[in-house]
Write a protein that holds these residues in place. Structure first.
Motif: not given
Length: 315
Positions: A135-161
């Motif tokens: 459970v702990r490892e899966m939560r950590s993995l999900i959090h890591s993937q969510q953080q990557k998604m947030t970073d990708y979205q921010q990068e995409l927003a910067d590129q669109r700007f």
């Protein structure tokens, strides 16, 4: 650093021992003139502090070091050594040159990656299995993937700007050129040439299309269909100064004489079958531009080009 001498079966010749670490030579290098041999890591660290041979103090540099002779490498390779994982239960004695291959497959290697059998299926080092919590490892993995998604979205927003800023600057340049074209006759020719070049670049970015069913042509598209085609034109990078004119030319009321009626279209079928057409992305529609069709008669072409929409039949 060299291998611990106590790991070897039998006595080890002193010629195979590193004078710096007193271990059996590991990835050895040799001094150029005195020919003393040392572990690669040992001698490079030594020379970084003092550029001399540790045995006889002759001056040497890292660039002067060279591989040891083959006979010395052969002697080293024949030595039998215990496995690095002996403390974890491995009783193997292997030739030194086979050690790396053995360690990669040794079942006693505490860092050997194995799949979790508790349900999550993650691949983890064997020595971490006892403390593994799915459970702990899966939560950590999900959090890591969510953080990557947030970073990708921010990068995409910067590129669109950045893209929007570039588009805004481009519109300003085009507006300036149009203003100069009106107010300064000397600039008119340059502005016209720049606009033509822009149309050619856009045309080159489009995929060539082949119309297989000219009978599927929609010569009187409704407003909704026209709006869809116009949006696709803009999204494809169509120069803004010709978008509205092209859309005006998507209806037969604005077509050239050779296409102005069903009768003339039937009579000129052989001619418009020779059009070089470019596909409007995502739609059953093509654009026919003068820059692509210098071979077409004037009564079959119009500036800045034709938009032809089909119910079906475009490849």
């Amino acid at each position: 650093m060299g291998f611990d001498v106590t790991r070897f079966k039998g006595e080890v010749d002193e010629e195979l021992v590193c004078p710096i670490c007193s271990g059996v030579l590991e990835d050895p290098l040799q001094a150029p003139s005195c020919e003393h041999a040392f572990c690669r890591a040992c001698i490079q660290e030594w020379i970084s502090r003092q550029p001399t041979c540790p045995v006889d103090r002759q001056t040497i540099t890292s660039a002067q070091l060279r591989p040891v002779p083959r006979i010395l490498r052969n002697l080293l390779s024949r030595l039998c050594i215990t496995c690095d994982n002996a403390s974890y239960g491995c009783n193997a004695n292997i030739k030194l040159d086979s050690l790396a291959a053995h360690l990669a497959e040794c079942e006693h290697n505490p860092k050997r990656p194995i799949p979790c059998d508790q349900g999550c299926g993650l691949i983890i080092p064997m020595d971490e299995l006892k403390d593994h919590n799915c459970v702990r490892e899966m939560r950590s993995l999900i959090h890591s993937q969510q953080q990557k998604m947030t970073d990708y979205q921010q990068e995409l927003a910067d590129q669109r700007f950045q893209i929007n800023e570039l588009k805004r600057e481009l519109r300003l340049v085009k507006d300036f050129m149009r203003a100069m074209k009106i107010s300064n006759p000397a600039m008119r020719s340059l502005a016209n040439e720049m606009e033509r070049d822009e149309v050619v670049r856009w045309s080159n970015s489009l995929t060539r299309a082949r119309v297989t069913r000219w009978g599927g042509m929609i010569s009187t598209p409704d407003d909704i269909l026209q709006a869809m085609i116009k949006r696709s034109l803009s999204e494809s990078g169509c120069p803004s100064h010709i978008v509205n004119d092209l859309m005006e030319n998507c209806h037969e009321r604005s077509w050239p004489p050779g296409l102005s009626s069903l009768e003339t279209r039937q009579n000129n079928r052989r001619q418009y079958e020779n059009y070089i057409c470019k596909r409007i992305p995502g739609k059953q529609a093509v654009v026919v531009l003068p820059c692509d069709n210098p071979h077409i008669n004037e009564d079959m072409m119009i500036e800045p080009g034709l938009v032809m929409i089909f119910a079906h039949g475009i490849e």
